[in-house]
Design a protein around this motif. Structure first.
Motif, short mmCIF file in Angstrom:
data_model
loop_
_atom_site.label_atom_id
_atom_site.label_comp_id
_atom_site.label_asym_id
_atom_site.label_seq_id
_atom_site.Cartn_x
_atom_site.Cartn_y
_atom_site.Cartn_z
N THR A 27 -32.88 35.41 -5.82
CA THR A 27 -32.07 35.35 -4.61
C THR A 27 -31.36 34.01 -4.53
O THR A 27 -31.92 32.98 -4.92
N ALA A 28 -30.14 34.03 -4.04
CA ALA A 28 -29.36 32.80 -3.92
C ALA A 28 -28.93 32.54 -2.49
O ALA A 28 -28.03 31.75 -2.24
N SER A 29 -29.62 33.21 -1.54
CA SER A 29 -29.20 33.08 -0.14
C SER A 29 -30.26 32.44 0.75
O SER A 29 -29.92 31.85 1.79
N LEU A 30 -31.55 32.55 0.39
CA LEU A 30 -32.61 32.07 1.27
C LEU A 30 -32.56 30.56 1.45
O LEU A 30 -32.58 29.81 0.48
N ALA A 31 -32.49 30.12 2.71
CA ALA A 31 -32.43 28.70 3.02
C ALA A 31 -33.74 28.17 3.61
O ALA A 31 -34.08 27.00 3.43
N VAL A 32 -34.47 29.03 4.33
CA VAL A 32 -35.69 28.60 5.02
C VAL A 32 -36.85 29.53 4.65
O VAL A 32 -36.75 30.75 4.82
N VAL A 51 -39.93 28.05 -8.77
CA VAL A 51 -38.79 28.38 -7.91
C VAL A 51 -37.95 27.14 -7.63
O VAL A 51 -36.72 27.14 -7.79
N LEU A 52 -38.61 26.06 -7.20
CA LEU A 52 -37.89 24.85 -6.80
C LEU A 52 -37.16 24.19 -7.96
O LEU A 52 -36.19 23.47 -7.75
N GLY A 53 -37.64 24.44 -9.17
CA GLY A 53 -36.97 23.87 -10.32
C GLY A 53 -35.65 24.53 -10.64
O GLY A 53 -34.82 23.97 -11.36
N THR A 56 -31.21 27.10 -5.86
CA THR A 56 -30.11 26.26 -5.39
C THR A 56 -29.74 26.51 -3.93
O THR A 56 -28.69 26.05 -3.47
N SER A 57 -30.62 27.22 -3.19
CA SER A 57 -30.29 27.53 -1.80
C SER A 57 -31.34 27.05 -0.80
O SER A 57 -31.00 26.76 0.35
N LEU A 58 -32.59 26.96 -1.22
CA LEU A 58 -33.67 26.64 -0.28
C LEU A 58 -33.55 25.20 0.21
O LEU A 58 -33.54 24.26 -0.57
N SER A 59 -33.47 25.04 1.54
CA SER A 59 -33.34 23.70 2.13
C SER A 59 -34.55 23.32 2.98
O SER A 59 -34.74 22.15 3.31
N LEU A 101 -39.67 18.84 -7.83
CA LEU A 101 -38.79 18.26 -6.81
C LEU A 101 -38.02 17.04 -7.31
O LEU A 101 -37.12 16.56 -6.62
N HIS A 102 -38.36 16.55 -8.49
CA HIS A 102 -37.68 15.37 -9.02
C HIS A 102 -36.18 15.58 -9.08
O HIS A 102 -35.41 14.72 -8.67
N GLY A 103 -35.76 16.71 -9.62
CA GLY A 103 -34.34 16.95 -9.78
C GLY A 103 -33.76 17.92 -8.78
O GLY A 103 -32.59 18.30 -8.89
N ASN A 104 -34.57 18.34 -7.79
CA ASN A 104 -34.08 19.28 -6.80
C ASN A 104 -33.08 18.59 -5.87
O ASN A 104 -33.34 17.51 -5.36
N THR A 105 -31.94 19.22 -5.65
CA THR A 105 -30.89 18.61 -4.84
C THR A 105 -30.61 19.38 -3.56
O THR A 105 -29.61 19.11 -2.88
N ASN A 106 -31.48 20.34 -3.21
CA ASN A 106 -31.21 21.19 -2.04
C ASN A 106 -32.24 21.03 -0.93
O ASN A 106 -31.89 21.04 0.25
#
Length: 205
Positions: A27-32, A51-53, A56-59, A101-106
């Motif tokens: 999925t590319a839509s889930l934010a929360v 998942v976190l690696g 690109t949508s989870l904030s 989370l090192h390289g996670n940008t979202n």
């Protein structure tokens, strides 16, 4: 697509998190994502790391109220060697999670309140924040074993990330404002030109 998914207090276990993590990879839509006060243990951290690696949508992610440093599926043991082995395995999973989370940008918000985190977890989070620039809030309340010095370091790094976030949002606002002003200026010039053309047509007529 779904923007927010809340599965709080549903007795969700690690096997179910495994299935959810696999679905999240597609999925590319889930934010929360909120999975508070369930029966999630260290294995769930490993599943979330995958998942976190890549996501690109989870904030926002909330894991509050889950025992993330013990394997909840294993029976309690009095043997110190077994306890130590279980803790080592738990820290290995937390390490995977922190590394993702090192390289996670979202991801901007992470809730780890009341997750039975030890001082080793605090040190891993400090190391992660050396490279992560997207996290601006981590809730670490009700984790009595965390080292207060690590908490201070984490707060300092999050403050730097927040100041960077504010600066980026200000830059974006200024760019949008500049674009709007340019657009309005262009429209105004077009209207003046059109008016002049209409006047010229009337004069010729």
């Amino acid at each position: 697509g779904i923007k927010t998914l809340s599965i709080n207090r549903k007795e969700m276990d690690d096997d179910e998190m495994d299935c959810l993590a696999e679905a999240l990879l597609n999925t590319a839509s889930l934010a929360v994502l909120q999975v508070e006060d369930n029966n999630l243990g260290p294995p769930s951290l490993g599943f979330l790391a995958s998942v976190l690696g890549r996501n690109t949508s989870l904030s926002s992610l909330s894991l509050e109220g889950n025992n993330l440093t013990n394997f909840s599926s294993l029976p309690a043991q009095d043997n110190e060697r077994i306890k130590s082995s279980n803790l080592d395995r738990a820290l290995l999973e937390f390490g995977k999670f922190a590394k993702s989370l090192h390289g996670n940008t979202n991801l901007a918000y992470l809730n780890l309140s009341n997750c039975n985190l030890g001082r080793e977890c605090g040190a891993m989070l400090c190391e992660m924040l050396e490279s992560n620039q997207s996290l601006i809030m981590i809730d670490l309340t009700r984790n009595a074993e965390l080292d207060s010095r690590d908490i201070i370091k984490i707060q300092s790094k999050l403050k730097k990330n927040f100041m960077r976030y504010k600066a980026e949002r200000l830059t974006e606002y200024q760019e949008r404002k500049y674009m709007r002003e340019n657009y309005e200026h262009k429209r105004q010039k077009e209207r003046v030109l059109m008016d002049n053309q209409n006047v010229a047509e009337k004069i010729r007529a």
